[in-house]
Design a protein around this motif. Structure first.
Motif, mmCIF file in Angstrom:
data_model
loop_
_atom_site.group_PDB
_atom_site.id
_atom_site.type_symbol
_atom_site.label_atom_id
_atom_site.label_comp_id
_atom_site.label_asym_id
_atom_site.label_seq_id
_atom_site.Cartn_x
_atom_site.Cartn_y
_atom_site.Cartn_z
ATOM 1 N N LEU A 108 0.011 11.908 9.561
ATOM 2 C CA LEU A 108 -0.214 10.916 10.612
ATOM 3 C C LEU A 108 0.248 9.519 10.198
ATOM 4 N N LEU A 109 0.729 9.365 8.964
ATOM 5 C CA LEU A 109 1.355 8.099 8.582
ATOM 6 C C LEU A 109 2.614 7.842 9.408
ATOM 7 N N ARG A 118 -2.901 2.832 11.377
ATOM 8 C CA ARG A 118 -3.769 1.871 10.692
ATOM 9 C C ARG A 118 -5.051 2.552 10.213
ATOM 10 N N ASN A 119 -5.639 3.410 11.052
ATOM 11 C CA ASN A 119 -6.862 4.107 10.654
ATOM 12 C C ASN A 119 -6.609 5.082 9.507
ATOM 13 N N VAL A 120 -5.439 5.713 9.499
ATOM 14 C CA VAL A 120 -5.094 6.610 8.386
ATOM 15 C C VAL A 120 -5.037 5.817 7.085
ATOM 16 N N HIS A 121 -4.401 4.657 7.129
ATOM 17 C CA HIS A 121 -4.324 3.811 5.926
ATOM 18 C C HIS A 121 -5.704 3.383 5.465
ATOM 19 N N LEU A 138 -1.637 10.698 -5.480
ATOM 20 C CA LEU A 138 -0.440 10.366 -6.261
ATOM 21 C C LEU A 138 0.829 10.958 -5.651
ATOM 22 N N THR A 139 0.705 12.151 -5.076
ATOM 23 C CA THR A 139 1.886 12.779 -4.470
ATOM 24 C C THR A 139 2.367 12.011 -3.237
ATOM 25 N N LEU A 140 1.510 11.145 -2.694
ATOM 26 C CA LEU A 140 1.884 10.351 -1.515
ATOM 27 C C LEU A 140 2.607 9.056 -1.881
ATOM 28 N N VAL A 141 2.609 8.686 -3.152
ATOM 29 C CA VAL A 141 3.190 7.407 -3.567
ATOM 30 C C VAL A 141 4.647 7.252 -3.120
ATOM 31 N N PRO A 142 5.523 8.256 -3.322
ATOM 32 C CA PRO A 142 6.905 8.095 -2.845
ATOM 33 C C PRO A 142 6.987 7.815 -1.340
ATOM 34 N N LYS A 143 6.118 8.465 -0.570
ATOM 35 C CA LYS A 143 6.135 8.234 0.882
ATOM 36 C C LYS A 143 5.656 6.819 1.206
ATOM 37 N N LEU A 144 4.630 6.346 0.510
ATOM 38 C CA LEU A 144 4.149 4.985 0.738
ATOM 39 C C LEU A 144 5.223 3.966 0.365
ATOM 40 N N MET A 145 5.959 4.257 -0.696
ATOM 41 C CA MET A 145 7.057 3.370 -1.088
ATOM 42 C C MET A 145 8.169 3.370 -0.040
ATOM 43 N N GLU A 162 1.911 -8.141 17.240
ATOM 44 C CA GLU A 162 1.721 -7.023 16.325
ATOM 45 C C GLU A 162 1.649 -7.465 14.864
ATOM 46 N N GLU A 163 1.915 -8.725 14.605
ATOM 47 C CA GLU A 163 2.024 -9.182 13.217
ATOM 48 C C GLU A 163 0.719 -9.033 12.448
ATOM 49 N N GLU A 164 -0.396 -9.396 13.089
ATOM 50 C CA GLU A 164 -1.679 -9.315 12.400
ATOM 51 C C GLU A 164 -2.014 -7.873 12.065
ATOM 52 N N GLU A 165 -1.761 -6.967 13.016
ATOM 53 C CA GLU A 165 -2.022 -5.542 12.799
ATOM 54 C C GLU A 165 -1.137 -5.002 11.689
ATOM 55 N N GLU A 166 0.148 -5.371 11.701
ATOM 56 C CA GLU A 166 1.070 -4.900 10.675
ATOM 57 C C GLU A 166 0.707 -5.470 9.309
ATOM 58 N N GLU A 167 0.201 -6.702 9.279
ATOM 59 C CA GLU A 167 -0.231 -7.285 8.012
ATOM 60 C C GLU A 167 -1.356 -6.462 7.394
ATOM 61 N N GLU A 168 -2.319 -6.047 8.218
ATOM 62 C CA GLU A 168 -3.422 -5.238 7.700
ATOM 63 C C GLU A 168 -2.907 -3.929 7.111
ATOM 64 N N VAL A 169 -1.951 -3.295 7.795
ATOM 65 C CA VAL A 169 -1.391 -2.031 7.303
ATOM 66 C C VAL A 169 -0.682 -2.251 5.968
ATOM 67 N N GLN A 170 0.093 -3.328 5.868
ATOM 68 C CA GLN A 170 0.797 -3.601 4.613
ATOM 69 C C GLN A 170 -0.173 -3.859 3.474
ATOM 70 N N VAL A 171 -1.235 -4.610 3.754
ATOM 71 C CA VAL A 171 -2.233 -4.892 2.715
ATOM 72 C C VAL A 171 -2.902 -3.598 2.256
ATOM 73 N N LEU A 172 -3.272 -2.746 3.204
ATOM 74 C CA LEU A 172 -3.893 -1.473 2.852
ATOM 75 C C LEU A 172 -2.938 -0.597 2.043
ATOM 76 N N ARG A 173 -1.676 -0.574 2.451
ATOM 77 C CA ARG A 173 -0.672 0.247 1.755
ATOM 78 C C ARG A 173 -0.495 -0.235 0.320
ATOM 79 N N LEU A 174 -0.372 -1.542 0.148
ATOM 80 C CA LEU A 174 -0.188 -2.103 -1.188
ATOM 81 C C LEU A 174 -1.418 -1.876 -2.061
ATOM 82 N N SER A 175 -2.601 -2.012 -1.459
ATOM 83 C CA SER A 175 -3.836 -1.778 -2.201
ATOM 84 C C SER A 175 -3.941 -0.319 -2.650
#
Length: 360
Positions: A108-109, A118-121, A138-145, A162-175
């Motif tokens: 669902l990513l 966003r909820n998946v993240h 760990l197997t998801l790391v290449p996909k997140l990259m 959409e910027e605020e929503e996308e910012e939250e997704v990026q922060v979650l992904r990086l975290s």
């Protein structure tokens, strides 16, 4: 006996222990609106630890897999929200990790609904904070990259709303990437993680810069990561971040520099960038500000000072670095001797003084 339906967006809820089984039974219906209402009511119930425990131990969680493929995006989104609520508790996290839901959930990513993604993240980030969860992801790391790379290309085309929503997704992904890489940095390094993260270090969002710098610090722990930081010209950006407006961004940048200057190439590049005066400025600045700050800010500034002192200690191993630091020895000595100084900072300063004053 079912309760009275007051809110049309919620399903009627049975009394007591019948509520959870009844609502999960509603999820088996074909009508999308019935599933939506049942999911909304279940989300309300999951704030009650007793109902959450019943949902997990009753074997109901596995039933959510079929909803991941529902034609209605709001059903998929609400299902992931329900999982997010379940993972707020350790029993819910353990249940999800031991289930077969992670592979279909990770698909669902790529969902067409941004709210669902966003909820998946959110779910994945909560799992990644546990060692067992980070290991499972760990197997998801290449996909997140890969998502990070795609986002770089799309960023300029985003709509303002959409910027605020996308910012939250990026922060979650990086975290999530940081949490997984603390366990094993090699998958991220093999996926060109240093280059991808370096683009985020200059992002206009403080939250994104903070998480990108935190992830970079993790990737700079292995020797391959230190070498890539040097080879991909990341150090000039990190030195710039030492003067960022956010203390945590500064600390994460100092931590990456601290890791990188362990190797000779890192030392030489940082000396060429004249980083020593900047690090000394951070060490000096801390003493003036810490008395007026709350505990959380003191913790962040303490990390910044310790990372800076350790970076200076490594730089003192180079002749040019030692010569510069000998001129600033009184500053380091003050931080190493003051009785009111934090014990960890005092110890780091004492180590720096020993290395700077060492003679063969």
């Amino acid at each position: 006996m079912a309760g009275v339906l007051i809110d049309p967006s919620r399903a009627p809820v049975a009394f007591g222990r019948r509520a959870v089984p009844q609502l999960f039974g509603e999820l088996q219906q074909l009508e999308a609106d019935r599933k939506q209402r049942a999911l909304a009511s279940l989300c309300d119930l999951m704030h009650d630890p007793e109902k959450l425990y019943q949902a997990v131990t009753g074997g109901f969680v596995e039933q959510l897999e079929v909803l991941f493929k529902d034609e209605d995006s709001s059903v998929r989104t609400k299902t992931c929200e329900l999982l997010h609520l379940l993972t707020a508790h350790s029993i819910g996290r353990r249940a999800l990790l031991s289930s077969a839901l992670l592979p279909p959930l990770s698909q669902l990513l790529d969902d067409s609904s941004s709210s669902c993604r966003r909820n998946v993240h959110r779910v994945l980030n909560r799992l990644a904070r546990l060692p067992a969860g980070a290991n499972a992801l760990l197997t998801l790391v290449p996909k997140l990259m890969l998502k990070l790379r795609q986002n770089d290309g799309e960023e300029d085309e985003e709509e303002e709303e959409e910027e605020e929503e996308e910012e939250e997704v990026q922060v979650l992904r990086l975290s999530t990437l940081s949490c997984c890489s603390r366990l094993d940095a090699l998958p991220a390094l093999a996926s060109d993680g240093v280059s991808l993260l370096s683009h985020k270090l200059s992002h206009r969002s403080t939250n994104i810069r903070r998480e990108a710098a935190a992830a970079m610090m993790v990737l700079s722990v292995p020797i391959d990561g230190k070498q890539q930081v040097c080879e991909k010209a990341v150090l000039p950006v990190l030195v710039g971040l030492l003067q960022d407006e956010d203390v945590e961004v500064q600390a994460n940048a100092a931590g990456t520099i601290m890791n990188t200057v362990i190797i000779t190439t890192g030392k030489l590049q940082c000396l060429d960038l004249d980083v020593i005066p900047v690090l000394l400025g951070l060490v000096s600045e801390h003493a003036e500000k810490q008395e007026e700050e709350d505990e959380e800010m003191k913790r962040r500034r303490k990390a910044l000072v310790i990372y800076s002192l350790r970076a200076l200690t490594s730089l003192a191993e180079a002749p040019d670095g030692r010569a510069l630091l000998l001129e600033q020895l009184p500053l380091l000595a003050r931080r190493s001797e003051a009785p009111e100084e934090d014990r960890d900072i005092r110890r780091a300063a004492q180590t720096a003084v020993r290395v700077v004053t060492w003679t063969p």
